[in-house]
Design an enzyme around this catalytic site. Sequence first.
Site, PDB file in Angstrom:
ATOM      1  N   SER A  12       0.849  -1.194   0.000  1.00 16.43           N
ATOM      2  CA  SER A  12       0.000   0.000   0.000  1.00 16.43           C
ATOM      3  C   SER A  12       0.881   1.239   0.000  1.00 16.43           C
ATOM      4  O   SER A  12       1.674   1.451   0.924  1.00 16.43           O
ATOM      5  CB  SER A  12      -0.885   0.017   1.249  1.00 16.43           C
ATOM      6  OG  SER A  12      -1.380   1.331   1.438  1.00 16.43           O
ATOM      7  N   HIS A  37      -1.303  -1.445  -4.249  1.00 19.20           N
ATOM      8  CA  HIS A  37      -2.571  -1.075  -3.586  1.00 19.20           C
ATOM      9  C   HIS A  37      -2.588   0.431  -3.344  1.00 19.20           C
ATOM     10  O   HIS A  37      -1.663   0.989  -2.754  1.00 19.20           O
ATOM     11  CB  HIS A  37      -2.677  -1.838  -2.268  1.00 19.20           C
ATOM     12  CG  HIS A  37      -3.966  -1.652  -1.535  1.00 19.20           C
ATOM     13  ND1 HIS A  37      -5.104  -2.361  -1.835  1.00 19.20           N
ATOM     14  CD2 HIS A  37      -4.298  -0.842  -0.507  1.00 19.20           C
ATOM     15  CE1 HIS A  37      -6.076  -2.001  -1.016  1.00 19.20           C
ATOM     16  NE2 HIS A  37      -5.619  -1.072  -0.198  1.00 19.20           N
ATOM     17  N   ASP A  39      -4.691   3.646  -1.906  1.00 18.50           N
ATOM     18  CA  ASP A  39      -5.749   3.988  -0.950  1.00 18.50           C
ATOM     19  C   ASP A  39      -6.264   5.402  -1.181  1.00 18.50           C
ATOM     20  O   ASP A  39      -5.560   6.383  -0.935  1.00 18.50           O
ATOM     21  CB  ASP A  39      -5.204   3.876   0.482  1.00 18.50           C
ATOM     22  CG  ASP A  39      -5.036   2.435   0.917  1.00 18.50           C
ATOM     23  OD1 ASP A  39      -6.003   1.665   0.782  1.00 18.50           O
ATOM     24  OD2 ASP A  39      -3.935   2.081   1.398  1.00 18.50           O
ATOM     25  N   MET A  41      -8.846   8.235  -0.070  1.00 20.86           N
ATOM     26  CA  MET A  41      -9.642   8.629   1.115  1.00 20.86           C
ATOM     27  C   MET A  41     -10.146  10.058   0.946  1.00 20.86           C
ATOM     28  O   MET A  41      -9.431  10.913   0.424  1.00 20.86           O
ATOM     29  CB  MET A  41      -8.778   8.563   2.376  1.00 20.86           C
ATOM     30  CG  MET A  41      -8.131   7.221   2.616  1.00 20.86           C
ATOM     31  SD  MET A  41      -7.283   7.206   4.213  1.00 20.86           S
ATOM     32  CE  MET A  41      -6.448   5.621   4.099  1.00 20.86           C
ATOM     33  N   HIS A  70      -8.413   1.115  -3.831  1.00 24.60           N
ATOM     34  CA  HIS A  70      -9.324   0.930  -2.695  1.00 24.60           C
ATOM     35  C   HIS A  70      -9.970   2.271  -2.377  1.00 24.60           C
ATOM     36  O   HIS A  70      -9.307   3.168  -1.870  1.00 24.60           O
ATOM     37  CB  HIS A  70      -8.495   0.400  -1.510  1.00 24.60           C
ATOM     38  CG  HIS A  70      -9.257   0.215  -0.244  1.00 24.60           C
ATOM     39  ND1 HIS A  70      -8.622   0.023   0.980  1.00 24.60           N
ATOM     40  CD2 HIS A  70     -10.589   0.185   0.031  1.00 24.60           C
ATOM     41  CE1 HIS A  70      -9.526  -0.116   1.922  1.00 24.60           C
ATOM     42  NE2 HIS A  70     -10.728  -0.009   1.381  1.00 24.60           N
ATOM     43  N   MET A  72     -12.055   4.612  -0.257  1.00 25.93           N
ATOM     44  CA  MET A  72     -12.660   4.883   1.054  1.00 25.93           C
ATOM     45  C   MET A  72     -13.316   6.249   0.937  1.00 25.93           C
ATOM     46  O   MET A  72     -12.884   7.239   1.538  1.00 25.93           O
ATOM     47  CB  MET A  72     -11.582   4.825   2.136  1.00 25.93           C
ATOM     48  CG  MET A  72     -11.139   3.385   2.417  1.00 25.93           C
ATOM     49  SD  MET A  72      -9.533   3.274   3.211  1.00 25.93           S
ATOM     50  CE  MET A  72      -8.486   3.372   1.764  1.00 25.93           C
ATOM     51  N   MET A 141     -11.305  -5.873   5.793  1.00 22.14           N
ATOM     52  CA  MET A 141     -10.494  -4.915   6.553  1.00 22.14           C
ATOM     53  C   MET A 141     -10.167  -5.517   7.916  1.00 22.14           C
ATOM     54  O   MET A 141     -11.063  -5.947   8.647  1.00 22.14           O
ATOM     55  CB  MET A 141     -11.253  -3.595   6.749  1.00 22.14           C
ATOM     56  CG  MET A 141     -11.562  -2.812   5.487  1.00 22.14           C
ATOM     57  SD  MET A 141     -10.126  -2.369   4.498  1.00 22.14           S
ATOM     58  CE  MET A 141      -9.152  -1.413   5.655  1.00 22.14           C
ATOM     59  N   ASP A 176      -6.632  -6.327   4.377  1.00 21.41           N
ATOM     60  CA  ASP A 176      -6.061  -4.974   4.400  1.00 21.41           C
ATOM     61  C   ASP A 176      -6.016  -4.446   5.830  1.00 21.41           C
ATOM     62  O   ASP A 176      -7.065  -4.205   6.438  1.00 21.41           O
ATOM     63  CB  ASP A 176      -6.909  -4.061   3.509  1.00 21.41           C
ATOM     64  CG  ASP A 176      -6.263  -2.705   3.263  1.00 21.41           C
ATOM     65  OD1 ASP A 176      -5.136  -2.478   3.744  1.00 21.41           O
ATOM     66  OD2 ASP A 176      -6.904  -1.877   2.585  1.00 21.41           O
TER      67      ASP A 176
HETATM   68  C1  DX5 Z   1      -6.160   1.556   5.722  1.00 17.47           C
HETATM   69  C2  DX5 Z   1      -5.694   1.264   4.321  1.00 17.47           C
HETATM   70  C3  DX5 Z   1      -4.624   0.263   4.246  1.00 17.47           C
HETATM   71  C4  DX5 Z   1      -3.356   0.678   4.928  1.00 17.47           C
HETATM   72  C5  DX5 Z   1      -2.660  -0.523   5.448  1.00 17.47           C
HETATM   73  O1  DX5 Z   1      -7.267   2.381   5.690  1.00 17.47           O
HETATM   74  O2  DX5 Z   1      -6.778   0.794   3.545  1.00 17.47           O
HETATM   75  O3  DX5 Z   1      -4.364  -0.128   2.902  1.00 17.47           O
HETATM   76  O4  DX5 Z   1      -2.476   1.378   4.094  1.00 17.47           O
HETATM   77  O5  DX5 Z   1      -1.540  -0.103   6.148  1.00 17.47           O
HETATM   78  P1  DX5 Z   1      -0.766  -1.070   7.160  1.00 17.47           P
HETATM   79  O6  DX5 Z   1      -0.295  -2.243   6.356  1.00 17.47           O
HETATM   80  O7  DX5 Z   1       0.333  -0.212   7.667  1.00 17.47           O
HETATM   81  O8  DX5 Z   1      -1.762  -1.479   8.217  1.00 17.47           O
HETATM   82 ZN    ZN Z   2      -6.422  -0.178   1.545  1.00 17.34          ZN
END
Ligand code: DX5
Ligand code: ZN
Length: 229
Positions: A12, A37, A39, A41, A70, A72, A141, A176
Site C-alpha cells: 500500500s 494497492h 488507498d 480517502m 481501494h 474509502m 479490513m 487490508d
Molecule cells: C487503511 C488502508 C490500508 C493501509 C494498510 O485504511 O486501507 O491499505 O495502508 O496499512 P498497514 O499495512 O500499515 O496497516
Molecule cells: Zn487499503
Amino acid sequence: MTFDRSIKIAPSILAADFANFGAECAAVEAQGADWIHVDVMDGHFVPNITFGPATCAAIRPHIQGVMDVHLMIAPVDPYIQAFADAGADVLTAHVEAGPHIHRTLQAIRGAGMKAGVALNPGAPAAAVEELMDMVDLICVMTVNPGFGGQKFIDMTAKIQALRTMIGDRPVHIEIDGGVDPTTAPLVAQAGADVLVAGSAVFRGGSVSNPDPYGENIRNIRAAAEGVWT
Ligand code: DX5
Ligand code: ZN
C-alpha cells in the site's frame, strides 16, 4: 488479469513517500510486489484525506502490474468513470459506502474494471452474500480504515465464512490492515490470497535503498506460504 489463488503481496503506497509515488511503485515492483494497492480517502467516509483519480492516473505509467484501487469515499458512483480513465484494474468500494452497493458494483464492471467490495471490521460476511456473482474481490479490513500502521484485528472467522461462500467462483479474498509476517499466516490459512501491507513493506527502505522492500516482501510471502508446506 488472470485468476489464481496463489499468495499475492500488494504494497500500500499509503506508507510510501508521497512526493515520489512513481519511483516507489517501480521500486516495490522490482523488489517482488505482485500488485500495487492505492488507498483513496475523502475525509468523509474515513477521517483522513489522501488523493483522487488524477494522482492515480499519474501513478499508472509507473506500474507494470495490477493497480488495485481501494476507495474509502462516499459517494462512489460519480467517480467510477474517472478511476477507469485513470487506469485502475481493480476498483473496490465499501459495502458501507451507501445504500446501493449492487448498483455500484454493476457500474464498476460496466466501466471495464474488476469489481471489489470491502467490509469494515464491524460488517458481517453475510453483508456480501447477495453480491457473490458480481464481484472479483472481497476485501476484509483488519483495521478500521483511514490510517496505516494500526494494530491487526483478527477477522479469521469472517475470512473462513467468505471462503466457503465463494466456493469455486474466481473471487479473490484480500486482507487490508496490520498485515506482517506474524499475521500473514493467520489470514492465508483462513483462505486469503491478496495481502495488502503498507508499513510492513516500506519500513526500513527508500527509493535510494530499496533492498529492505524486497526483504520485507519475501518475509511476508514466506510466512503466508509457510502454512501450506
Ligand atoms: C487503511 C488502508 C490500508 C493501509 C494498510 O485504511 O486501507 O491499505 O495502508 O496499512 P498497514 O499495512 O500499515 O496497516
Ligand atoms: Zn487499503
